[in-house]
Design an enzyme around this catalytic site. Sequence first.
Site, mmCIF file in Angstrom:
data_model
loop_
_atom_site.group_PDB
_atom_site.id
_atom_site.type_symbol
_atom_site.label_atom_id
_atom_site.label_comp_id
_atom_site.label_asym_id
_atom_site.label_seq_id
_atom_site.Cartn_x
_atom_site.Cartn_y
_atom_site.Cartn_z
ATOM 1 C CG HIS A 33 -1.984 -0.974 1.095
ATOM 2 N ND1 HIS A 33 -3.103 -1.421 1.850
ATOM 3 C CD2 HIS A 33 -2.287 -1.935 0.107
ATOM 4 C CE1 HIS A 33 -3.678 -2.423 1.609
ATOM 5 N NE2 HIS A 33 -3.197 -2.729 0.410
ATOM 6 N NE ARG B 252 -4.690 0.789 -0.973
ATOM 7 C CZ ARG B 252 -3.857 0.224 -1.951
ATOM 8 N NH1 ARG B 252 -4.113 -0.688 -2.585
ATOM 9 N NH2 ARG B 252 -2.882 0.868 -1.822
HETATM 10 C C1 HEM Z 1 -6.156 -9.715 5.266
HETATM 11 C C2 HEM Z 1 -5.443 -9.030 4.501
HETATM 12 C C3 HEM Z 1 -5.837 -8.560 2.817
HETATM 13 C C4 HEM Z 1 -7.011 -8.377 2.259
HETATM 14 C C5 HEM Z 1 -8.265 -8.290 2.897
HETATM 15 C C6 HEM Z 1 -6.683 -7.998 0.842
HETATM 16 C C7 HEM Z 1 -7.549 -7.514 0.184
HETATM 17 C C8 HEM Z 1 -7.337 -7.020 -1.297
HETATM 18 C C9 HEM Z 1 -8.211 -6.520 -2.151
HETATM 19 C C10 HEM Z 1 -9.522 -6.633 -2.031
HETATM 20 C C11 HEM Z 1 -7.451 -6.308 -3.136
HETATM 21 C C12 HEM Z 1 -8.133 -5.338 -4.556
HETATM 22 C C13 HEM Z 1 -8.385 -6.719 -5.400
HETATM 23 C C14 HEM Z 1 -8.928 -6.106 -6.662
HETATM 24 O O1 HEM Z 1 -9.945 -5.851 -6.845
HETATM 25 O O2 HEM Z 1 -7.884 -6.229 -7.630
HETATM 26 C C15 HEM Z 1 -6.226 -6.368 -2.934
HETATM 27 C C16 HEM Z 1 -5.078 -5.799 -3.721
HETATM 28 C C17 HEM Z 1 -3.658 -6.164 -3.453
HETATM 29 N N1 HEM Z 1 -3.216 -6.772 -2.545
HETATM 30 FE FE1 HEM Z 1 -4.189 -7.673 -0.915
HETATM 31 N N2 HEM Z 1 -5.060 -8.155 0.710
HETATM 32 C C18 HEM Z 1 -4.697 -8.566 1.775
HETATM 33 C C19 HEM Z 1 -3.207 -8.849 2.236
HETATM 34 C C20 HEM Z 1 -2.366 -8.766 0.997
HETATM 35 C C21 HEM Z 1 -0.926 -8.844 1.437
HETATM 36 C C22 HEM Z 1 -0.235 -9.773 2.657
HETATM 37 C C23 HEM Z 1 -0.156 -8.609 0.251
HETATM 38 C C24 HEM Z 1 1.269 -8.557 -0.063
HETATM 39 C C25 HEM Z 1 2.037 -9.034 0.668
HETATM 40 C C26 HEM Z 1 -1.187 -7.957 -0.507
HETATM 41 C C27 HEM Z 1 -1.084 -7.592 -1.837
HETATM 42 C C28 HEM Z 1 -1.815 -6.786 -2.644
HETATM 43 C C29 HEM Z 1 -1.466 -5.852 -3.713
HETATM 44 C C30 HEM Z 1 -0.195 -5.674 -4.265
HETATM 45 C C31 HEM Z 1 -2.607 -5.391 -4.399
HETATM 46 C C32 HEM Z 1 -2.936 -4.861 -5.699
HETATM 47 C C33 HEM Z 1 -3.102 -3.373 -5.159
HETATM 48 C C34 HEM Z 1 -3.422 -2.174 -6.113
HETATM 49 O O3 HEM Z 1 -2.604 -2.261 -7.201
HETATM 50 O O4 HEM Z 1 -4.381 -1.544 -6.038
HETATM 51 N N3 HEM Z 1 -2.382 -7.963 0.015
HETATM 52 N N4 HEM Z 1 -5.952 -6.847 -1.715
#
Ligand code: HEM
Length: 929
Positions: free
Chosen positions: A239, A395
């Site tokens: 983020h 977020r």
């Molecule tokens: C409880 C933990 C987490 C939740 C609920 C969560 C949820 C989400 C959601 C809803 C999205 C957007 C999906 C979409 O519509 O494309 C997202 C994107 C993403 N998440 Fe997670 N995530 C979590 C943990 C993590 C972790 C641990 C990582 C990496 C180590 C991560 C990396 C990313 C990345 C790189 C994106 C794309 C962001 C962007 O370019 O907008 N997330 N995540």
Amino acid sequence: MRVFIFFIISITMASMAVFLSFVQKSRKDLFRKTRKHGIIRTILEAASVTDEETYKIPERHLQRSRTMTPAQFLAFSKHPEQETQAVSRAAEKMEASIQVLKEKLHQKRKRSLFPSDLLSTDVLSKIAGISGCLPHTLPPKCPENCMTRKYRHITGICNNRLHPRWGASNTALARWLPPAYEDGLSQPKGWHSGFLHNGFPLPPVREVTRKIIETSNEAVTEDELHSDIFIVWGQYIDHDLAFTPQSTNQLSLLGKVDCQKTCENQSPCFPIQVSANDTLPMNMDCMPFYRSSPACATGYQGVLLGNLSTLNPRQQINSLTSFLDASTVYGSNPAIESNLRNLTSKEGLLRINLQYFDNGREYLPFVDRVPSPCAQNLKADKVERIECFMAGDSRSSEVISLATLHILWLRQHNRLAKVLKKLNPQWSSEIIYQEARKIVGALHQIITIRDYIPKVIGPNAFNQYIGPYKGYNHTVDPTIANVFSTAAFRFAHTAINPIIKRLNAQYQNDPNLPNLHLHEVFFTPWRLIKEGGLDPLLRGMLTTAAKLQVQDQLLNEELTKKLFVLSNNGSLDLASLDLQRGRDHGLPGYNEWREFCGLSRLRTETDLATAIENRDVAKKIMELYGNPNNIDVWLGGIVENILPGARTGPLFACIIGKQMKALRDGDRFWWENINVFTDSQKHELRKYSLSRLICDNTDLTALPLDVFMLGKFPEDFESCENIPNINLGAWQETLQPEFTCGLPKRVENGDFVHCSEEGKSKVTYSCYQGYKLQGEAQLSCTKKRWNIDPPVCQDINECENKTNPPCHSSARCENTKGSFQCLCTEPYELAEDGQICTDSGRLPKSSVVAIILGIILCCCLAVASWFMICHCRTNSAGGSTNSHTLQDGRNLSAEGHCTNCHEMNASQSSITINPADKDNPSPCILLCM
Ligand code: HEM
Ligand SMILES: *[C@@H]1O[C@H](CO)[C@@H](O)[C@H](O)[C@H]1NC(C)=O
Ligand SMILES: *[C@@H]1O[C@H](CO)[C@@H](O)[C@H](O)[C@H]1NC(C)=O
């Protein structure tokens, strides 16, 4: 007489009608369209339609229903900030306009698909200008002064002086491989159901999730090495690096579509199909999905802006700075930054929450626009609302563990700032803010590159792709790659524990703090504030093993069935979102990326089995996809065998490695680059760690030295006294150049920083957000005097900005000091974005007033006419109408009631008036019809 009564009644009706029509008219006026001529008018119409209709539906939901659907949470968490909105909306308007034009011209001359030959460049640049795309495609100026030399710009602009937009916020993501759209330009993979890729249709993403990715909540293999906070850091850092805003446009050009409702692929909706036998908690035919916003001058627009021979396929936006620069703490644009700062403090502080404290320590402030969508404690009294937190990234409240890290860094900034102020009382609040920000940024870089990344990609890949630092390289583009944020760095979605633990000071479970399912901690800041603050959650994160990414245990049901479920109104699936997002962004397939990374292409099931140990999984993948080239890159990446000493397979290790190297080597302000910090400062910074951060900003007194490693309490815990700390003495300024010329004058609504250049001391003034500098920004000290007078900071009248108006045309703009306000006329109210007026669904105040006035008028007229009639009747005896008016006293009963009409065979409409005085009773009137 009757004539007279009818006359009075008609007057009443007429006046009501006038009132009501006035109210109606004011409604229509609101959305009056601007009229221009010819093509420009078409464009304006397309653009204004997009604008006006955009927010109506979801915003009303936001305002009215108390619990939001998961899809609305996703929309909220992917909803762009104002500045990003301007960029993405510009691109959307432009795209919409061009599609309209294309159709119009296509109808006229069936021969040409791309009408650019019919439009002069003049018209094209007009479209760009009107839609708002132009400012985002022109190169910015990069001034050279103390400020820009010493500190990063909040938007990351001018980090690279030759390519000022590299890594800046609100610019397009980078493509490391050409995209794979179904029409080569804009349509996602899987858009046309009959489209074959290498002879096979793509499997629906929800199918892939159910057959390969989803596992039960109990199917968790523990990572014996790493703690949960290792995973949370990943999300926190993600983020800092990337946020891809999704489309705000809910209209296709052919008609209205509401992406929350439609199950058809109609731009910008790209819903996730759900089969009939699916086991989702709710009966849904599809899950809503909005496409990510296009960047200006890409996709269909590119055809017109650019040049037919150099097509520019659709590209997505990163609304954050790519750099690893703590934008999670400070934001990625000036408006957010200024909203996060405490500009009244002399110590360069960030704003804190003044309502709640965690054992005396700070929380993040709440977002300005309330009610925010964050969930409330349903057991508590309704009066006290706990809103979403406001941080550098929007977020921050998504899960409470993520919010915890945001809060730690807020505390850290304010702690550092106060120490720096003590060490250097002469520093302006701007210098303190910037110096603290610089340290916080460096600590983010150190913890990530030194402690986090090697554990993710393993030591070998680290040496191969990143290696030791050799200094800033201005030829390296640090921009986040689409494949990094849309696939590779989402690897850790497979390592998220379905259970959240909170522990007491003895590291034991506490009946007051039960374990929670993940879905209970989405968008719930109240759980931090009301359930023990940060410490119990941190203890849980330190001593809980991370979930291991296992080929047949990828994402637990908490994420595939209950994402953002806070009530029983639908659900989302993170795995399907990730896959669908990859297709939306046109990411090439798994094998394409293997080749990009110098890995072999996998052609057969046997090949596949070499990369995926679990034969069963390899077989299922082949069955679903038919051809290995079709495998979605995120799926391929997360099922690969893990590299030794790593938590990803070879493909994602390569992509993450390359991106991290670019972020380090392409960053002029990288903490190790020469002239960023002094040697002694660097020496101090190296001592810092995430464990020290927790020691410094919580009441925990002992921690594992490396908190990313799983610790057992108390064996692996080291007292905070033995955990190395920074000595900020290295930031004490011995040389105080400004004293040769005296302190520079302070300016209202702005501040200065100083530096010395070629032995001369200089100061650079800057104004706060909403003010503009009048005069020279930089002063230098010559012959013990400042060469010129300091500039002044003058309020900007944002409302005068005609090219990119701050409020939508439906709202009235009012300038305020340092800012502006968008105001709506009743019954409209301001939408979430603060720019557009949406229908509130309430009756307008003016209509209410009109109705009340009307009623009063009616009553008055009725009473008046009654008096008149009575008066007339008393004087004219025995009138022969079937309106019987009884004369005073005569027919009045003892109780003072009027005689009933049925005695006269007529229906009754009576006004009864009790006599105040029996001897002299007041008149009684009875109208019988
Ligand atoms: C409880 C933990 C987490 C939740 C609920 C969560 C949820 C989400 C959601 C809803 C999205 C957007 C999906 C979409 O519509 O494309 C997202 C994107 C993403 N998440 Fe997670 N995530 C979590 C943990 C993590 C972790 C641990 C990582 C990496 C180590 C991560 C990396 C990313 C990345 C790189 C994106 C794309 C962001 C962007 O370019 O907008 N997330 N995540
Ligand atoms: C269009 O693209 C071609 C090929 O890249 C290039 O030679 C030409 O100069 C371009 N024209 C314009 C107007 O940019
Ligand atoms: C801003 O700083 C001042 C003085 O340091 C403090 O009294 C005030 O509470 C702070 N306000 C916020 C919102 O943090």
